[in-house]
Design an enzyme around this catalytic site. Structure first.
Site, PDB file in Angstrom:
ATOM      1  N   SER A 515       0.841  -1.198   0.000  1.00 45.81           N
ATOM      2  CA  SER A 515       0.000   0.000   0.000  1.00 45.81           C
ATOM      3  C   SER A 515       0.869   1.238   0.000  1.00 45.81           C
ATOM      4  CB  SER A 515      -0.915  -0.021   1.221  1.00 45.81           C
ATOM      5  OG  SER A 515      -1.702  -1.184   1.179  1.00 45.81           O
ATOM      6  N   HIS A 516       2.060   1.072  -0.564  1.00 46.21           N
ATOM      7  CA  HIS A 516       3.023   2.167  -0.501  1.00 46.21           C
ATOM      8  C   HIS A 516       2.911   3.036  -1.730  1.00 46.21           C
ATOM      9  CE1 HIS A 516       5.272  -1.007   2.090  1.00 46.21           C
ATOM     10  NE2 HIS A 516       4.160  -0.593   2.642  1.00 46.21           N
TER      11      HIS A 516
END
Lengths: 588, 218, 387
Positions: A515-516
């Site tokens: 989720s970066h």
């Protein structure tokens, strides 16, 4: 027509890590702060009850804690030639919702970036020459800040979150067992490293034998009871293995709800408004002053909340979208490369090597979002890239996160997906398989950016965010190179079988990678190519601060949140020390 | 909701999913549909020395209850059009909800079987069923109204979910799959075990609903 | 009524905090002292009325003498008897001088127009004249008299505990009609389905094992090595004792440490082989150990210690059943804002399971106390659900 409310000193949009930290600092400065959160108030004992939270179907498969795409999603395409389509369920990344934000269900790996990362473009140019850097065809930029400025804020974040780990470079002295590649740090980690399961231990042995320097992965899962500077107490992680994508029942995983909000919500000059989605930042007619925000409450009424100071901390995607919707900054145009809002969107390049054994039992269900051992020899610019044809690298590590069996049933390639054979293989490999990951850098390139979607809109008719992204050639080369290095270590561990999984092909929005998501409203010292200054203050709108990974000009081979937290403290400190002395002005 | 100060604890407050009562009747499927789904789950996860079958473990009940709930309606998902065929990277863009996919898919499958084998899928012999399932998986069998692979991958996914999820959802009867794998289930404290490397731990698995060892014995 | 001069107001404010009037007379989120939430008594509900100086709905028309009479005699203007839910049986010990200061402080409150009908009891308990008989049995009127044998601190502690602190309101066992059993002062009592433990010097059931500092810590922060205050005591700490000054807290500690039952013996625990203990141990490991730790030591300031603590060994398991069934939020103080919660398990554990795990907890790690039966849990479950 939104109804106007009495003005307040400051509003904070989003009560995840960044928003909660800044809200708390501003409240301590004496400002009246209202924090808006589109999702519900989250409570550990209610929402993460020890008897209900270990539920793989609900939390992992059905994405219970994530933002409902029905409320808000984004569209994606790999390049400008395609028509973007909506992500109808979450896949590649898992946006959060509710107080605590993605921090409730994050994994907790909490690195600092390296000193070079903040001046990446300058650093690479100095080391490899302008030509080599230009040849990579990237849009790398410096951050406009440096290690000396960042370090104290990293320390603040680590202290509030109780990060567990082992220092590698304490005040300039290298520490045995820590990460020798880290920047000079002023404090030891607040809590000692977690106990290590079998997989990381094996990996570390092999790496050590190969001359590498394995270290415990720094973790936001505290290893022992810890009371942070706000007086909030956390309990030790129990390695429950229902961690990433789950909330923690034990108050062990640092998040805004276990570290900041309990103290913040008690302060009389703070109010949280939950189930209230902020729709836009309002600007005065000149466009150089934010006058507040407009939000919609749960009964569907719209309200305008005027404020002297507006902080947007709504996670990368919504940060960029709110700026686009509010008309802050000029939208980025990939053709002319003009405009800054949406610019330099980047991601993370995920690679791994799977190891199948016959004679080992990893008890893979014992795990945690962030427990394990890693090495940094092949991360970022820790190795010489001369002649390699790429820049960047990755954090190589073994981090067993648990093994709930809907999603975790490793079988060798070629195994049928059902039937007797499938079952046999599943049982044979369940306990005896492990994996080495390589969370690698993602470097921005001209064609990767964020914009408003022309076709799809949310329930209120506002355009969705459109993500145009594909892996740069540079990163795919890097992925292959680093995965090969991982395979060498894997080989030394002597598995029955080994499967290399370097990132390949196009970015696929389906499988979870990380989720970066970073960039899109980036920081820098030049307003023509950045959206915020080094204090996260929006160029030309001095009373608006946009905080989060949206500010990263590109992503190194590390997880982002340590840096998000540090930037939040940095912005808050700048507001407290500098901005409030001259409100309404850009901080010099 | 405006919150000022630590919210008061509300007695009994919790946020648990409702457990499924497997004894109840089908909630979404018709009896015929249920028979088809049971037959499929029987083949996808066959009974053998390792475990009972997916059907026996309750996978069809699981799927029925999932379809009866929010999963079946896609109510949590962004379901606004236009619905376009995208690239593989753009993921599932179908306009059909899972309920629709099952209803259409089962009907199409039984139609296919009626046409090809003059009987419903459930009535076929195991091998024939396996063959059809493989054909669906490979996308080689045409279904009316839905892509064969789309239908297969959904029922495959849901069967696996049912078999491996907590028994409270109607599948994984008596934690059968967990026992088979050696997965301890909904336990929460491995502090005393994390450093017991390479040892078999033999936990009695634990469901959200508990386990028999909790009851007073004798 | 007296002028609201600074000295009296400051003194009165502190005394009102000592007496924790707000606990009952302020509703959560409501205007200060404008009337509280319903208090459950053995006979039905009572609501602590509006005691702001509002003329119509508060005590704006009262004179100091009226107030003094409430505190000292438990009688209102015109002589009506108050219900014992207003702890005048303790407040009667408060000196007139202190009452005068409290009264003065109450005058500085913003008058709130909020009509509270205190008496929500069913017939015949709504007949105030029946209280006359209650007082005959349960009420010793009279200002506190110092014990010349004891130190000034001890006497201050006694004045606070027996008077304004009204600790006995919760901690002293009650007779059938809700009056204190004075011979068992502070030996533990169930209030509103919470067990207010024995706080005599009993080393097993009471606070005999606590040091003075432990007591001071607990009262000032709501937590100490042994325990975190929950429920009514969390409120007591949050609203009252965290604000007591150091001298007063120490005085209370000295007095309590010098209490009765210091020589009490612990009973023998149930055998570990008892089937209830066996099942309880399993449940504990699966559902409780994650927080309270496998050896019951807990985590200081977060998860209360269950091993060898008064509350767990108490005569009543009411609080234990209550928190396991319904959950509970620990009190938050400035020093300890965390406010962790015990999750609710009523939805997840059966009466039998809860009785087993509590029986186990009450008879392990040095604890020893009567087992809890499934029917006890069933009864508590029903009581809590009917609130």
């Amino acid at each position: 027509m939104p109804t106007k409310l009495p003005a307040t000193d400051a509003v904070v949009v989003g009560l995840g890590w960044a928003g909660a930290i800044i809200a708390n600092e501003l409240v301590d400065e004496g400002l009246d702060v209202i924090g808006f959160e589109r999702g519900p108030w989250r409570d550990t004992a209610k929402d993460f009850n020890i008897a209900s939270v270990p539920d793989e179907l609900r939390y992992n498969a059905r994405q219970e804690l994530m933002l409902r795409t029905a409320q808000n999603t984004c569209t994606m395409r790999n390049d400008v030639s395609q028509t973007a389509l909506p992500m109808r369920s979450w896949g590649s990344f898992h946006p959060g919702n509710g107080t605590g934000g993605a921090g409730n269900h994050w994994a907790g790996i909490t690195f600092r970036f390296q000193p070079e990362d903040f001046r990446l473009h300058s650093h690479l140019t100095e080391r490899y020459g302008r030509q080599a850097v230009e040849a990579a065809n990237l849009t790398l930029q410096d951050w406009g800040t440096d290690w000396e400025e960042m370090e104290p804020y990293y320390a603040s974040f680590e202290r509030v979150a109780g990060i567990s780990g082992k220092a590698g470079n304490l005040n300039g002295t290298l520490q045995e067992g820590g990460n020798p590649f880290e920047g000079v740090r002023s404090i030891e980690y607040p809590t000692p490293p977690l106990k290590q399961p079998y997989g990381p231990t094996l990996f570390a042995e092999a790496a050590r034998e190969m001359g590498y320097h394995p270290f415990p992965v720094p973790s936001a899962l505290v290893s022992e009871a810890y009371t942070n500077p706000l007086g909030v107490t956390m309990g030790p992680c129990t390695f429950c293995g229902f961690c990433t994508n789950y909330g923690c029942a034990n108050y062990s995983k640092a998040s805004a709800i276990t570290t900041v909000l309990p103290a913040l919500i008690r302060k009389s000059n703070f109010t949280a408004k939950t189930n209230c989605e902020v729709l836009r930042v309002t600007l005065d007619p000149s466009g150089t002053r934010a006058t507040g925000i407009v939000y919609i409450d749960a009964s569907g009424r719209e309200w305008e909340q005027p404020a002297e100071l507006v902080i947007v901390a709504a996670f990368t995607l919504e940060n960029a979208r709110l700026m686009l919707l509010s008309g802050v900054g000029e939208p980025y145009d990939p053709v002319t490369q003009r405009g800054t809002t949406g610019r330099n969107y980047a991601y993370q390049t995920a690679n791994s090597v799977q190891l199948f054994f016959d004679d080992k039992n990893f008890n893979p269900f014992i795990g945690a979002g962030a427990v394990g051992m890693g090495i940094d020899e092949f991360n970022n610019d820790n190795f010489d890239h001369t002649g390699l044809g790429f820049f960047g690298g990755g954090s190589i590590r073994v981090t067993p996160i648990g093994a709930a069996p809907i999603a975790n049933r490793p079988v060798p390639p070629g195994t049928p997906t059902w039937g007797k054979q499938w079952k046999r293989a599943t049982v044979d490999n369940y306990l005896s398989t492990m994996s080495i990951g390589c969370e690698a850098s993602s470097y921005s390139q001209r064609g990767n950016y964020l914009s408003l979607d022309p076709n799809y809109s949310d329930r209120l008719g506002r355009p969705l965010l459109r993500m145009t992204f594909d892996f740069p050639e540079n990163d795919l080369r890097m992925a292959q190179y680093c995965t090969d290095r991982v395979a060498e270590i894997a080989q030394r561990m002597n598995p029955r079988q080994m499967v290399e999984k370097p990132m390949k092909g196009h970015w696929n929005s389906g499988p979870y990678q990380s989720s970066h998501v970073v960039g899109g409203f980036i920081m820098g010292s030049d307003p023509s190519v950045s959206s915020v200054n080094k204090y996260l203050q929006v160029w030309d709108v001095p009373n608006l601060f946009v905080v989060g990974a949206s500010a990263f000009p590109q992503n190194p081979g590390y997880n982002p949140t340590g840096t998000v937290g540090a930037l939040a403290y940095k912005a808050a400190d700048a507001i407290r020390r500098l901005y409030l002395k001259h409100p309404g002005e850009m901080i010099a | 909701v405006t919150i000022d100060g630590t919210p008061q604890w509300r007695p009994f407050d919790h946020n648990a999913a409702d457990a499924v009562d497997p004894a109840e009747d089908w909630q979404f499927f018709t009896a015929e549909e249920a028979a088809t789904v049971e037959a499929i789950t029987e083949r996808l996860i066959p009974a053998d020395e390792l475990s009972i079958s997916g059907r026996e473990a309750g996978c069809a009940i699981f799927i029925d209850r999932q379809l009866a709930g929010f999963f079946g309606t896609s109510e949590r998902l962004y379901m606004q059009g236009p619905f376009a065929h995208g690239t593989p990277e753009q993921g599932d863009q179908s306009a059909l909800t899972p309920r629709e996919r099952y209803r259409v898919g089962i009907a199409a499958l039984d139609d296919y079987c009626a046409t090809r084998h003059q009987t419903r899928f459930a009535e076929l012999a195991g091998d024939a069923q396996d063959e059809i399932l493989s054909g669906l998986e490979r996308g080689e069998i045409p279904l009316e109204g839905i892509e064969a692979q789309e239908f297969f991958s959904l029922i495959h996914q849901n069967t696996m979910e049912g078999f491996f999820a907590d028994p409270v959802y109607g599948g994984n009867r008596d934690m059968v799959s967990w026992r088979m794998l050696g997965f301890p289930g909904a336990r929460y404290d491995y502090r005393d075990y994390v450093e017991k490397h390479n040892q078999k731990l033999d936990f009695e698995p634990l469901s959200i609903a508990g386990r028999s060892g909790w009851r007073t014995q004798g | 009524q007296g002028a609201t001069e600074y000295d009296q107001v400051e003194k009165g404010r502190y005394l009102a905090t000592l007496g924790d009037c707000a606990a009952c007379h302020t509703a959560p989120g409501g205007k200060p002292f404008a009337g509280g939430v319903a208090i459950n008594t053995p006979f039905g509900k009572l609501v602590a009325p509006n005691i702001t100086p509002d003329v119509d709905t508060g005590i704006g028309k009262w004179t100091f003498d009226d107030f003094q009479r409430v505190m000292s005699e438990g009688r209102g203007p015109g002589g009506y008897h108050l219900y014992g839910a207003m702890p005048y049986t303790a407040y009667t010990k408060v000196s007139e001088e202190d009452n005068r200061a409290i009264w003065t402080y109450l005058q500085t409150l913003d008058p709130v127009d909020h009509l509270v009908v205190a008496n929500q009891l069913p017939f015949p308990f709504n007949q105030r004249f029946t209280l006359w008989g209650w007082n005959l049995i349960n009420f010793d009127k009279g200002e506190f008299k110092p014990n010349p044998e004891k130190s000034a601190e001890w006497n201050r502690g006694a004045y606070l505990v027996e008077g304004l602190g009204h600790c006995g309101t919760c901690h002293t066992p009650k007779n059938l009609i809700g009056g204190d059993k004075s011979s068992q002062f502070l030996e533990g009592s169930v209030i509103d389905d919470w067990y207010a433990p024995n706080i005599t010097a009993d080393p097993h059931k009471g606070i005999g094992a606590w040091s003075e500092q432990d007591l001071v810590d607990y009262l000032s922060t709501g937590k100490n090595r042994f325990d975190i205050a929950s429920g009514p005591m969390a409120e007591e700490v949050e609203h009252s004792s965290q604000y007591w000054n150091e001298d007063d807290l120490r005085a209370v500690a000295i007095y309590l440490k010098d209490g009765r039952n210091a020589d009490a013996q612990a009973p023998t625990p149930l055998a570990a082989e008892d089937p209830r203990m066996v099942a309880g141990a399993e449940i504990y490991a699966d559902r409780c150990a994650g927080c309270h730790t496998p050896n019951g030591a807990g985590v200081e300031g977060l998860f209360p210690r269950l091993a060898d603590t008064a509350l767990v060994n108490g005569d009543s398991a009411a609080s234990l059943m209550r928190v396991v069934l319904a959950g509970s939020r620990a009190g938050a103080t400035d020093a300890a804002p965390t406010a962790p919660s015990m999750p609710a398990f009523a939805w997840n554990l059966s009466d039998e399971e809860i009785s087993n795990v509590l029986t186990f907890v009450r008879n392990t790690w040095g604890n020893a106390a009567a087992p809890v039966s499934p029917s006890d849990v069933a009864e508590m479950r029903e009581t809590l659900e009917s609130h």
